[in-house]
Design an enzyme around this catalytic site. Structure first.
Site, PDB file in Angstrom:
ATOM      1  N   ASP A  69       5.923  -3.735  -2.721  1.00 53.97           N
ATOM      2  CA  ASP A  69       5.519  -2.704  -1.768  1.00 53.97           C
ATOM      3  C   ASP A  69       6.550  -1.585  -1.769  1.00 53.97           C
ATOM      4  O   ASP A  69       7.674  -1.758  -2.261  1.00 53.97           O
ATOM      5  CB  ASP A  69       5.394  -3.308  -0.362  1.00 53.97           C
ATOM      6  CG  ASP A  69       4.462  -2.516   0.553  1.00 53.97           C
ATOM      7  OD1 ASP A  69       4.007  -1.422   0.145  1.00 53.97           O
ATOM      8  OD2 ASP A  69       4.183  -2.994   1.674  1.00 53.97           O
ATOM      9  N   GLY A  70       6.174  -0.466  -1.213  1.00 52.13           N
ATOM     10  CA  GLY A  70       7.085   0.663  -1.080  1.00 52.13           C
ATOM     11  C   GLY A  70       7.725   0.664   0.295  1.00 52.13           C
ATOM     12  O   GLY A  70       7.666  -0.323   1.031  1.00 52.13           O
ATOM     13  N   ALA A  71       8.349   1.778   0.665  1.00 51.29           N
ATOM     14  CA  ALA A  71       8.950   1.923   1.991  1.00 51.29           C
ATOM     15  C   ALA A  71       9.034   3.402   2.328  1.00 51.29           C
ATOM     16  O   ALA A  71       9.087   4.254   1.440  1.00 51.29           O
ATOM     17  CB  ALA A  71      10.341   1.297   2.025  1.00 51.29           C
ATOM     18  N   LYS A 103       8.344   0.945   7.469  1.00 53.24           N
ATOM     19  CA  LYS A 103       7.094   1.082   6.736  1.00 53.24           C
ATOM     20  C   LYS A 103       5.979   1.381   7.730  1.00 53.24           C
ATOM     21  O   LYS A 103       6.160   1.245   8.926  1.00 53.24           O
ATOM     22  CB  LYS A 103       6.782  -0.215   5.972  1.00 53.24           C
ATOM     23  CG  LYS A 103       7.812  -0.534   4.895  1.00 53.24           C
ATOM     24  CD  LYS A 103       7.608  -1.866   4.199  1.00 53.24           C
ATOM     25  CE  LYS A 103       6.184  -2.106   3.789  1.00 53.24           C
ATOM     26  NZ  LYS A 103       5.608  -0.980   3.016  1.00 53.24           N
ATOM     27  N   GLY A 104       4.848   1.794   7.211  1.00 50.92           N
ATOM     28  CA  GLY A 104       3.702   2.036   8.080  1.00 50.92           C
ATOM     29  C   GLY A 104       3.195   3.459   8.081  1.00 50.92           C
ATOM     30  O   GLY A 104       2.311   3.810   8.858  1.00 50.92           O
ATOM     31  N   GLU A 124       0.738  -5.624   5.793  1.00 50.00           N
ATOM     32  CA  GLU A 124       1.887  -5.686   4.880  1.00 50.00           C
ATOM     33  C   GLU A 124       2.848  -6.798   5.302  1.00 50.00           C
ATOM     34  O   GLU A 124       3.359  -7.540   4.463  1.00 50.00           O
ATOM     35  CB  GLU A 124       2.599  -4.325   4.847  1.00 50.00           C
ATOM     36  CG  GLU A 124       1.802  -3.267   4.095  1.00 50.00           C
ATOM     37  CD  GLU A 124       2.333  -1.860   4.253  1.00 50.00           C
ATOM     38  OE1 GLU A 124       1.873  -0.970   3.515  1.00 50.00           O
ATOM     39  OE2 GLU A 124       3.197  -1.624   5.119  1.00 50.00           O
ATOM     40  N   SER A 127       1.639   5.404  -1.846  1.00 46.60           N
ATOM     41  CA  SER A 127       1.610   6.161  -3.102  1.00 46.60           C
ATOM     42  C   SER A 127       2.395   5.477  -4.225  1.00 46.60           C
ATOM     43  O   SER A 127       1.963   5.496  -5.381  1.00 46.60           O
ATOM     44  CB  SER A 127       2.146   7.579  -2.872  1.00 46.60           C
ATOM     45  OG  SER A 127       3.452   7.530  -2.325  1.00 46.60           O
ATOM     46  N   SER A 132       0.843  -1.197   0.000  1.00 41.06           N
ATOM     47  CA  SER A 132       0.000   0.000   0.000  1.00 41.06           C
ATOM     48  C   SER A 132       0.878   1.246   0.000  1.00 41.06           C
ATOM     49  O   SER A 132       2.072   1.169   0.268  1.00 41.06           O
ATOM     50  CB  SER A 132      -0.923   0.002   1.225  1.00 41.06           C
ATOM     51  OG  SER A 132      -0.155   0.027   2.402  1.00 41.06           O
TER      52      SER A 132
END
Length: 219
Positions: free
Chosen positions: A81-83, A94-95, A103, A30, A28
């Site tokens: 996923d992003g970070a 993350k978070g 995640e 941007s 999740s």
């Protein structure tokens, strides 16, 4: 080159790791939103996706991609996923979007964790630029906050945020995380903590970085 362009570049490059007829784990945030958009262009070639947040699930469905529950699958080829931060060892914070627990669950199902970021997310030491999010059972919020202060952190309650699991978030400032694996374990052992935003026990396998000079892949 602006940040959004770098995110889109990293998201596009992640498509090369998508196998035909597979179910993709999707995180999740941007940068992941950019990935979901490009995943929609090859939706006919995949079976579907497992989403780590309700927001990502909605975006996937809007792209016409079938969404499976994590309980429906025994494993995934890849998780994308992003970070908020990532260090040279491919460990992450993350978070920022409050989806850290789900995640971690979806990442644990995957053979390969592919992290897509723009170059601003690269740091030498985790906690340098971003507070550490911790998902907490609501009744334990004050108790956990006191423990975090004792550990040297400065926790702040993230107001008006409830996670997809019905919990709250404490953002912890002033943590320089020199040993991410030990810190991840220690924080997860605090009573009332659901999980924390250090992704060190399950770090990324491949990092795709969007930079002003182009896409950089770290394996």
């Amino acid at each position: 080159m602006d940040q959004l362009s770098m995110k889109k570049m990293a998201a596009q490059a992640a498509l090369q790791y998508v196998k035909p007829d597979s179910i993709i784990g999707v995180g999740s945030g941007s940068t992941v939103n950019c990935f979901i958009e490009v995943l929609g262009t090859i939706k006919e070639t995949i079976k579907g996706a497992v989403a780590a947040s309700k927001a990502s699930e909605e975006l996937l469905l809007r792209q016409g991609i079938e969404v499976f529950s994590a309980n429906d699958v025994s494993g995934l080829d890849i998780y994308v996923d992003g970070a908020d931060e990532i260090n040279p060892q491919k460990m992450m914070i993350k978070g920022g979007g409050a989806a850290l627990t789900r995640e971690k669950i979806v990442a644990a199902l995957a053979k390969k964790f592919i992290c897509i970021v723009d170059s601003s997310k690269q740091v030498d030491v985790l906690g340098s630029t971003f507070a550490l999010p911790i998902e907490v059972i609501p009744m334990a919020r004050s108790q956990v906050a006191r423990k975090l202060v004792a550990l040297g952190g400065s926790p702040e309650y993230r107001e008006n945020v409830v996670t997809d699991n019905g919990n709250v978030i404490l953002d912890v400032y002033n943590f320089k995380i020199m040993n991410p694996i030990e810190m991840e374990k220690e924080l997860n052992n605090v009573a009332g903590v659901v999980t924390n935003g250090i992704f060190a026990l399950r770090s990324a396998d491949i990092v795709i970085v969007g930079t002003p000079e182009g896409t950089k892949i770290i394996e």
